[in-house]
Design a protein around this motif. Sequence first.
Motif: not given
Length: 157
Positions: A119-131, A135-149
């Motif tokens: 979990l890189q950051s959480f701002e404006n109801e968006i979780a930024s997660v580096e997965i 071998a490569r890294k990818k950044q996902l921007e996840v809106p809080f209301d899309k998170i089931a668990k």
Amino acid sequence: MSNQVVELTQKLVEPILADMNLELVEVEYKKEGKNWFLRVFIDKPGGVDIEECGQVSEQLSEKLDETDPIEAAYFLEVSSPGAERPLKTQADFKKFVGEHVYMKLYEPIDGEKEFEGTLQSFENEIASVEIRIKARKKQLEVPFDKIAKANLAVTFN
């Protein structure tokens, strides 16, 4: 009925926890086999110990006996959420920036519906997660209301 029990339990336990500088993580009321369980998960920085769980259980039990909101027989359990603690609120996400998390979404984002990452950051109801995908890294921007668990995830290095 189940939601009413959870809500009432939250109202009864929050002042007890406030007095002890503890945090309510989650309340569940569910049937397992023939038995009903009322589970209260508590935490604090550095974790809670068995004595604190016992004190909360004792005080909450008294309050529940006074209000008697549950008709069925049940077992009350007060414990720590453990290493894989659930992330329920926006405050939880802000508090655990930098930690390894597991998320399950209601619908896929960039083809991902279930993943682990940092979990890189959480701002404006968006979780930024580096997965990491291979071998490569990818950044996902996840809106809080899309998170089931979501919960903290244990990593083994």
